[in-house]
Design a protein around this motif. Sequence first.
Motif, PDB file in Angstrom:
ATOM      1  N   MET A   1       0.569  -1.385   0.063  1.00  0.00           N
ATOM      2  CA  MET A   1      -0.038   0.187  -0.069  1.00  0.00           C
ATOM      3  C   MET A   1       0.902   1.205  -0.057  1.00  0.00           C
ATOM      4  O   MET A   1       0.257   2.194  -0.464  1.00  0.00           O
ATOM      5  N   ILE A   2       2.003   1.303   0.650  1.00  0.00           N
ATOM      6  CA  ILE A   2       2.928   2.295   0.524  1.00  0.00           C
ATOM      7  C   ILE A   2       3.409   2.577  -0.561  1.00  0.00           C
ATOM      8  O   ILE A   2       3.673   3.814  -0.911  1.00  0.00           O
ATOM      9  N   LYS A   3       3.835   1.831  -1.483  1.00  0.00           N
ATOM     10  CA  LYS A   3       4.101   2.149  -2.750  1.00  0.00           C
ATOM     11  C   LYS A   3       3.106   2.800  -3.704  1.00  0.00           C
ATOM     12  O   LYS A   3       3.325   3.864  -4.529  1.00  0.00           O
ATOM     13  N   SER A   4       1.935   2.530  -3.382  1.00  0.00           N
ATOM     14  CA  SER A   4       0.612   3.016  -4.104  1.00  0.00           C
ATOM     15  C   SER A   4       0.628   4.481  -3.571  1.00  0.00           C
ATOM     16  O   SER A   4       0.496   5.407  -4.608  1.00  0.00           O
ATOM     17  N   PHE A   5       0.599   4.790  -2.319  1.00  0.00           N
ATOM     18  CA  PHE A   5       0.797   6.180  -1.782  1.00  0.00           C
ATOM     19  C   PHE A   5       1.802   6.909  -2.286  1.00  0.00           C
ATOM     20  O   PHE A   5       1.735   8.029  -2.719  1.00  0.00           O
ATOM     21  N   ARG A   6       2.969   6.312  -2.437  1.00  0.00           N
ATOM     22  CA  ARG A   6       4.269   7.170  -3.144  1.00  0.00           C
ATOM     23  C   ARG A   6       3.666   7.375  -4.628  1.00  0.00           C
ATOM     24  O   ARG A   6       4.247   8.730  -4.789  1.00  0.00           O
ATOM     25  N   SER A   7       3.400   6.890  -5.345  1.00  0.00           N
ATOM     26  CA  SER A   7       2.932   6.916  -6.601  1.00  0.00           C
ATOM     27  C   SER A   7       1.896   8.130  -6.677  1.00  0.00           C
ATOM     28  O   SER A   7       1.903   8.972  -7.553  1.00  0.00           O
ATOM     29  N   ILE A   8       0.935   7.896  -5.803  1.00  0.00           N
ATOM     30  CA  ILE A   8      -0.308   8.971  -5.789  1.00  0.00           C
ATOM     31  C   ILE A   8       0.490  10.167  -5.333  1.00  0.00           C
ATOM     32  O   ILE A   8      -0.094  11.411  -5.825  1.00  0.00           O
ATOM     33  N   ALA A   9       1.345  10.268  -4.326  1.00  0.00           N
ATOM     34  CA  ALA A   9       1.823  11.557  -4.051  1.00  0.00           C
ATOM     35  C   ALA A   9       2.630  12.363  -5.029  1.00  0.00           C
ATOM     36  O   ALA A   9       2.646  13.456  -5.110  1.00  0.00           O
ATOM     37  N   LEU A  10       3.324  11.421  -5.752  1.00  0.00           N
ATOM     38  CA  LEU A  10       4.120  11.985  -6.807  1.00  0.00           C
ATOM     39  C   LEU A  10       3.220  12.583  -7.959  1.00  0.00           C
ATOM     40  O   LEU A  10       3.243  13.774  -8.276  1.00  0.00           O
ATOM     41  N   LEU A  11       1.952  12.057  -8.309  1.00  0.00           N
ATOM     42  CA  LEU A  11       1.207  12.244  -9.408  1.00  0.00           C
ATOM     43  C   LEU A  11       0.397  13.560  -8.725  1.00  0.00           C
ATOM     44  O   LEU A  11       0.120  14.421  -9.568  1.00  0.00           O
ATOM     45  N   GLU A  12      -0.108  13.586  -7.574  1.00  0.00           N
ATOM     46  CA  GLU A  12      -0.771  14.778  -7.032  1.00  0.00           C
ATOM     47  C   GLU A  12       0.241  16.002  -7.132  1.00  0.00           C
ATOM     48  O   GLU A  12      -0.316  17.224  -7.302  1.00  0.00           O
ATOM     49  N   GLY A  13       1.215  15.743  -6.531  1.00  0.00           N
ATOM     50  CA  GLY A  13       2.293  17.008  -6.671  1.00  0.00           C
ATOM     51  C   GLY A  13       2.490  17.404  -7.942  1.00  0.00           C
ATOM     52  O   GLY A  13       2.571  18.601  -8.400  1.00  0.00           O
ATOM     53  N   LEU A  14       2.610  16.586  -9.001  1.00  0.00           N
ATOM     54  CA  LEU A  14       2.998  16.951 -10.506  1.00  0.00           C
ATOM     55  C   LEU A  14       1.509  17.455 -10.898  1.00  0.00           C
ATOM     56  O   LEU A  14       1.725  18.329 -11.666  1.00  0.00           O
ATOM     57  N   SER A  15       0.352  17.291 -10.525  1.00  0.00           N
ATOM     58  CA  SER A  15      -0.822  17.677 -11.244  1.00  0.00           C
ATOM     59  C   SER A  15      -1.007  19.080 -10.513  1.00  0.00           C
ATOM     60  O   SER A  15      -1.520  20.035 -11.254  1.00  0.00           O
ATOM     61  N   LEU A  16      -0.556  19.403  -9.311  1.00  0.00           N
ATOM     62  CA  LEU A  16      -0.818  20.671  -8.709  1.00  0.00           C
ATOM     63  C   LEU A  16       0.090  21.465  -9.520  1.00  0.00           C
ATOM     64  O   LEU A  16      -0.196  22.674  -9.693  1.00  0.00           O
ATOM     65  N   LEU A  17       1.411  21.207  -9.567  1.00  0.00           N
ATOM     66  CA  LEU A  17       2.171  21.977 -10.266  1.00  0.00           C
ATOM     67  C   LEU A  17       1.883  22.377 -11.803  1.00  0.00           C
ATOM     68  O   LEU A  17       1.852  23.494 -12.227  1.00  0.00           O
ATOM     69  N   ALA A  18       1.392  21.363 -12.515  1.00  0.00           N
ATOM     70  CA  ALA A  18       0.657  21.556 -13.929  1.00  0.00           C
ATOM     71  C   ALA A  18      -0.642  22.559 -13.795  1.00  0.00           C
ATOM     72  O   ALA A  18      -0.577  23.312 -14.623  1.00  0.00           O
ATOM     73  N   LEU A  19      -1.144  22.257 -12.718  1.00  0.00           N
ATOM     74  CA  LEU A  19      -2.566  23.327 -12.776  1.00  0.00           C
ATOM     75  C   LEU A  19      -1.886  24.749 -12.317  1.00  0.00           C
ATOM     76  O   LEU A  19      -2.676  25.569 -13.138  1.00  0.00           O
TER      77      LEU A  19
END
Length: 92
Positions: A1-19
């Motif tokens: 589950m932690i690997k999924s959270f790490r991936s989501i954290a990365l994607l969430e951060g990138l999406s905020l920057l893109a926004l």
Amino acid sequence: MIKSFRSIALLEGLSLLALLFFAMPMKYMAGNPIYVKNIGMAHGVLFILYVAFAILIKNEQKWSFKTFIIVCLASIVPFGTFYIEKKYLQNT
């Protein structure tokens, strides 16, 4: 589950920057709001997943309430999720 959270954290951060640094300038400087709509929707979904996974991971990692709040608040600060990944998730 932690690997999924790490991936989501990365994607969430990138999406905020893109926004913030692509979609918003395109809306206000180029008059094209479609990017805000699309990237904003993706960011919203990723934000909800980030918080939901943070709740699940809190118990698994035995985070204190303070750590949990820091992890959640980092999702609204640009580059915050990258800091969380380095500080709290890298060694797990």
